[in-house]
Design an enzyme around this catalytic site. Sequence first.
Site, PDB file in Angstrom:
ATOM      1  N   ASP A   1      48.909  -8.985 -39.260  1.00 21.46           N
ATOM      2  CA  ASP A   1      50.007  -9.512 -38.612  1.00 21.46           C
ATOM      3  C   ASP A   1      50.942 -10.451 -39.579  1.00 21.46           C
ATOM      4  O   ASP A   1      51.504 -11.411 -39.678  1.00 21.46           O
ATOM      5  CB  ASP A   1      49.241 -10.810 -37.842  1.00 21.46           C
TER       6      ASP A   1
ATOM      7  N   ASN B   1      55.199  -7.597 -36.879  1.00 21.72           N
ATOM      8  CA  ASN B   1      53.990  -6.861 -37.298  1.00 21.72           C
ATOM      9  C   ASN B   1      53.809  -5.864 -36.232  1.00 21.72           C
ATOM     10  O   ASN B   1      54.571  -5.461 -35.313  1.00 21.72           O
ATOM     11  CB  ASN B   1      52.754  -7.844 -36.980  1.00 21.72           C
TER      12      ASN B   1
ATOM     13  N   GLU C   1      52.155  -8.088 -29.894  1.00 22.16           N
ATOM     14  CA  GLU C   1      50.651  -8.385 -29.568  1.00 22.16           C
ATOM     15  C   GLU C   1      50.446  -7.728 -28.186  1.00 22.16           C
ATOM     16  O   GLU C   1      49.121  -7.499 -27.892  1.00 22.16           O
ATOM     17  CB  GLU C   1      50.109  -9.823 -29.538  1.00 22.16           C
TER      18      GLU C   1
END
Length: 702
Positions: free
Chosen positions: A320, A275, A199
């Site tokens: 995700d 992800n 992220e």
Amino acid sequence: MRNIRPLPILKSASLLCFSSLFLFACAKTPAPPASPAEVTAVEWTKHGGGDAEQRFSPLTQISPNNIGDLGLAWAFDLGVSRGIEATPLVVDGVIYVTATWNKVFALDAKTGALLWQYDPKVDRSKAADLCCDAVNRGVAFAEGKIITGTIDGRLLALDAKTGKKLWDTITVDQSQPYTITGAPRIVRDKVFIGNGGAEYGVRGYVSAYDLNKGALLWRFYTVPGNPADGFEGPAMANAADTWKGEWWKYGGGGTVWDSMAYDPELDLLYIGVGNGSPWNQSIRSPGGGDNLYLSSIVALRPDTGEYVWHYQTTPGETWDYTATQHMILAELDIDGKSRKVIMQAPKNGFFYVIDRATGELLSANNYVPVNWATHVDSETGRPVEIPEARWGGKAPYMQLPGPFGGHNWHPMSFNPDSGLVYIPAMETPYVYADDKDFVFNAKGWNTGADSAMGSLPTEIAQFKAVKAAVKGRLLAWDPVKQKAAWQVEHNSPWNGGILSTAGGVVFQGNADAKLVAYRADNGERLWDFFAQTGIVAPPISYELDGEQYIAVASGWGGTFALVYGGLFPAASDAGVGRLMVFKLGGKAALPALPSEVVKRPVPPESTADAETIAMGKTLYDANCVVCHGDHVISSGLVPDLRWSPLLVADEAMQSVIIDGALSTRGMPSFKGRLNKKDVQALRSYIIFAAHEGVEAKLDIGK
């Protein structure tokens, strides 16, 4: 391959009235066993109980017939209470466990006496680079060494008898927001470790290090870098053909932050890949593409890192949907033929049975309700997507599973006697929508999703409707029939990992602060123990002097607890994290809970206008919610900002948020991300939330 008939698919129309819920979401040497299914009965020397990661104990002393006599043998206070996710190891009568900030403890496995402890002195400002709490999942053992990874990206070897540090290796570029939360794995003389940080805009990889010296031996990247720099090998060159645009500027993601397994017969190391970075594929890879090797199981040669095969669970992932969830090796009778398989229940909601020699899909079916795909095509191995679910550049879409997944990091278990896989499953909806103002932040949170859509509704009817849609369960899954055998509903989606035993018992901790035992064949609740704080870690079992023990670490935490623990309280508070050990006839008791009432200070009055408060909410949702809770309602694991003495003045908050006055205590500086005007807006919103917030009118917990 077989034709798969999926479970009922959730229709998105039935959820559109809700606002979004979630933002995110007795061997003593490392010699390989004779087969992947082999487990040492006396000890628990490997993370998943063995290379096959089945988390199954062949011990039978504790059974449904006598489990009423199970009691606490001893408990050890870890000195912390935040997000204890570790799997203990038991070797030579010593139990090794880790706590928050990577502290390692060695205890006498029979008495709980402390033998040694080691603090790697992690830089606590690294909390700014953690998506999901200051957690770690344990250590590895081989050749008299304890190996552990640290949040700041190091890999350490300790002497198993003394705790003395033997070597300390940096595994990441520490100027980038990489972290390590997973447990290392060991094959022969090599230690394998991945990392987290997708992220935050990093490029994922897994590395192999020399067990004796800590030297880097090889590295396998999971996503391609800038083509102008050349590719590390054929696997990366092939992967680059599945990407569009200039993905490398966003890092790409694909971090290997948790699951691995090893097959000694095939000599294959399996890694689970995470992800994309950012989540939103229309930003990351405009024009689409499968984006290999995101959301994939990848088979590698452990001695060289050579790519062998991959299976991608979610091509072109944009939700995700990691494939870093627990992987299990087993042998199953499928269509009258014994097959060597690898099984996984990743975030995307489908349970996969794959030939572990070739990567061929044998079967797949959804184990929780899904509304992003109708099924997995048995011929192509690809999910058949519902077009509206691919949200990039389209209308917002309410989806199951959300970013927390149908199954998160909490390990599942396979019992070869019952033939069932026991899954800590959940249903957690989420509205995916474009972030119209997205600007890549090399040091910050990058999803490309509108964080405002992830905030809980403030209208009470909508809140209750969303809360009713959030579920957690212990699911017993038949991997051959690809359907549920039985299930037990929980009060919260965020519950512990699983242990199953040859005694016919399944153990799981839960958000209601209890360790619970169930019958393996039908899910009947047999026994429970109140742990005083939630359990998210998985139990283990071992034997000493003819007695079977069950051990589990308690300590409420993790990303769900931080973000939504205040709004979705179960019976878990931020109590003392402990290692608890049980045996038949155990008579020990936990210390009594404190009874004092904490007096809340009165927050100052708000003088800010609505525009400033709205700006503060936007900044809070983008920077603070993952630790301090949605709507500024804390889980209790970190300070509740509504009652902070720092609210007295902008300067007081600036000293912490910008100047880093509390960085050594885990509150990082946001200098470079936030300015003084931002801090003023944040303070205004927090004061507003303290006086006019949603807690009372939402009737939380009722």
